[in-house]
Design a protein around this motif. Structure first.
Motif, short mmCIF file in Angstrom:
data_model
loop_
_atom_site.label_atom_id
_atom_site.label_comp_id
_atom_site.label_asym_id
_atom_site.label_seq_id
_atom_site.Cartn_x
_atom_site.Cartn_y
_atom_site.Cartn_z
N ILE A 1 46.03 -31.54 29.25
CA ILE A 1 46.52 -30.23 29.68
C ILE A 1 45.58 -29.14 29.19
CG2 ILE A 1 48.41 -28.55 29.44
CD1 ILE A 1 49.07 -30.96 31.27
N SER A 2 45.10 -29.26 27.97
CA SER A 2 44.17 -28.28 27.41
C SER A 2 42.87 -28.23 28.21
CB SER A 2 43.88 -28.63 25.95
OG SER A 2 42.88 -27.82 25.43
N TYR A 3 42.33 -29.40 28.57
CA TYR A 3 41.09 -29.46 29.36
C TYR A 3 41.31 -28.84 30.74
CZ TYR A 3 39.29 -32.81 25.88
OH TYR A 3 38.88 -33.43 24.74
N ILE A 4 42.47 -29.15 31.35
CA ILE A 4 42.77 -28.59 32.67
C ILE A 4 42.89 -27.07 32.58
CG2 ILE A 4 44.55 -28.45 34.46
CD1 ILE A 4 45.02 -31.50 33.92
N ASP A 5 43.55 -26.58 31.53
CA ASP A 5 43.69 -25.13 31.35
C ASP A 5 42.32 -24.46 31.17
OD1 ASP A 5 46.43 -25.25 31.57
OD2 ASP A 5 46.80 -25.17 29.40
N GLU A 6 41.43 -25.09 30.41
CA GLU A 6 40.08 -24.54 30.23
C GLU A 6 39.34 -24.45 31.56
OE1 GLU A 6 37.74 -26.67 27.33
OE2 GLU A 6 39.37 -26.63 25.88
N GLN A 7 39.43 -25.51 32.36
CA GLN A 7 38.76 -25.52 33.66
C GLN A 7 39.36 -24.47 34.59
OE1 GLN A 7 35.94 -27.29 34.41
NE2 GLN A 7 36.05 -27.70 32.22
N THR A 8 40.67 -24.34 34.57
CA THR A 8 41.35 -23.34 35.39
C THR A 8 40.90 -21.94 35.01
OG1 THR A 8 43.26 -24.78 35.66
CG2 THR A 8 43.60 -22.44 36.10
N ASN A 9 40.80 -21.68 33.72
CA ASN A 9 40.35 -20.37 33.25
C ASN A 9 38.91 -20.08 33.68
OD1 ASN A 9 42.82 -19.70 32.10
ND2 ASN A 9 42.25 -20.54 30.10
N CYS A 10 38.06 -21.10 33.64
CA CYS A 10 36.68 -20.93 34.09
C CYS A 10 36.63 -20.59 35.59
CB CYS A 10 35.86 -22.19 33.83
SG CYS A 10 35.48 -22.46 32.09
N LEU A 11 37.44 -21.28 36.37
CA LEU A 11 37.49 -21.00 37.81
C LEU A 11 38.01 -19.59 38.08
CD1 LEU A 11 38.86 -24.39 39.17
CD2 LEU A 11 36.57 -23.45 39.54
N LYS A 12 39.04 -19.19 37.35
CA LYS A 12 39.59 -17.83 37.51
C LYS A 12 38.53 -16.78 37.19
CE LYS A 12 44.44 -18.80 36.45
NZ LYS A 12 45.50 -18.59 35.44
N GLU A 13 37.82 -17.02 36.08
CA GLU A 13 36.77 -16.08 35.69
C GLU A 13 35.69 -15.98 36.76
OE1 GLU A 13 33.32 -15.91 32.32
OE2 GLU A 13 35.33 -16.53 31.65
N ARG A 14 35.32 -17.11 37.33
CA ARG A 14 34.30 -17.10 38.40
C ARG A 14 34.78 -16.35 39.61
NH1 ARG A 14 30.69 -15.88 41.02
NH2 ARG A 14 29.39 -17.27 42.26
N ILE A 15 36.05 -16.52 39.96
CA ILE A 15 36.62 -15.81 41.10
C ILE A 15 36.61 -14.30 40.85
CG2 ILE A 15 38.76 -15.38 42.37
CD1 ILE A 15 39.32 -18.44 42.03
N TYR A 16 37.04 -13.91 39.65
CA TYR A 16 37.09 -12.48 39.32
C TYR A 16 35.70 -11.85 39.35
CZ TYR A 16 41.99 -12.91 37.96
OH TYR A 16 43.32 -13.12 37.96
N ARG A 17 34.71 -12.58 38.88
CA ARG A 17 33.33 -12.05 38.87
C ARG A 17 32.71 -12.06 40.25
NH1 ARG A 17 29.67 -15.15 35.89
NH2 ARG A 17 31.16 -16.84 35.81
N GLY A 18 33.11 -13.03 41.10
CA GLY A 18 32.43 -13.23 42.37
C GLY A 18 33.00 -12.49 43.57
N LEU A 19 34.22 -11.98 43.47
CA LEU A 19 34.83 -11.32 44.62
C LEU A 19 34.81 -9.81 44.46
CD1 LEU A 19 37.90 -13.57 45.47
CD2 LEU A 19 35.74 -13.45 46.66
#
Length: 121
Positions: free
Chosen positions: A103-121
């Protein structure tokens, strides 16, 4: 390019169709042999020789897998004294702890994806 999010990944039919060993392998970034060893160690401790016999893999291959699993903190090695010398047995950490790590690894990956979305859009 196929959209990886084109399906509802959390629908009951999708969830039931996920092979748990493939999920563990993917999330923890371990190979098929390491996943099989981890699942064996959930049941009881094994020595390297026993794992080699059970999996029909060479001892050196098993040792590499055990080393990787220990490096990820998924298994524990215990020294067992014999009359002459010693050998090691391996056991998994508790299943609940493995679930927490996943769950911790999935949360880390989800946060990375969210950050990329926020920076990229």
């Amino acid at each position: 390019m196929k959209n990886p999010f084109s399906q509802d990944l959390c629908s009951p039919s999708q969830i039931e169709g996920i092979d748990i060993e493939e999920l563990v392998s993917s999330v923890l970034n371990i190979n098929q042999l390491e996943t099989g060893i981890l699942f064996l160690l959930f049941e009881r401790p094994y020595s390297g020789v026993e794992l080699s016999q059970h999996t029909q893999k060479h001892r050196s291959t098993i040792q590499k897998s055990l080393s990787n699993l220990m490096g990820k903190g998924l298994i524990i090695r215990k020294k067992q004294g014999l009359r002459r010398g010693y050998h090691y047995t391996y056991s998994s950490i508790p299943k609940e702890r493995v679930k927490e790590l996943m769950i911790s690894y999935i949360d880390e990956q989800t946060n990375c994806l969210k950050e990329r979305i926020y920076r990229g859009l």
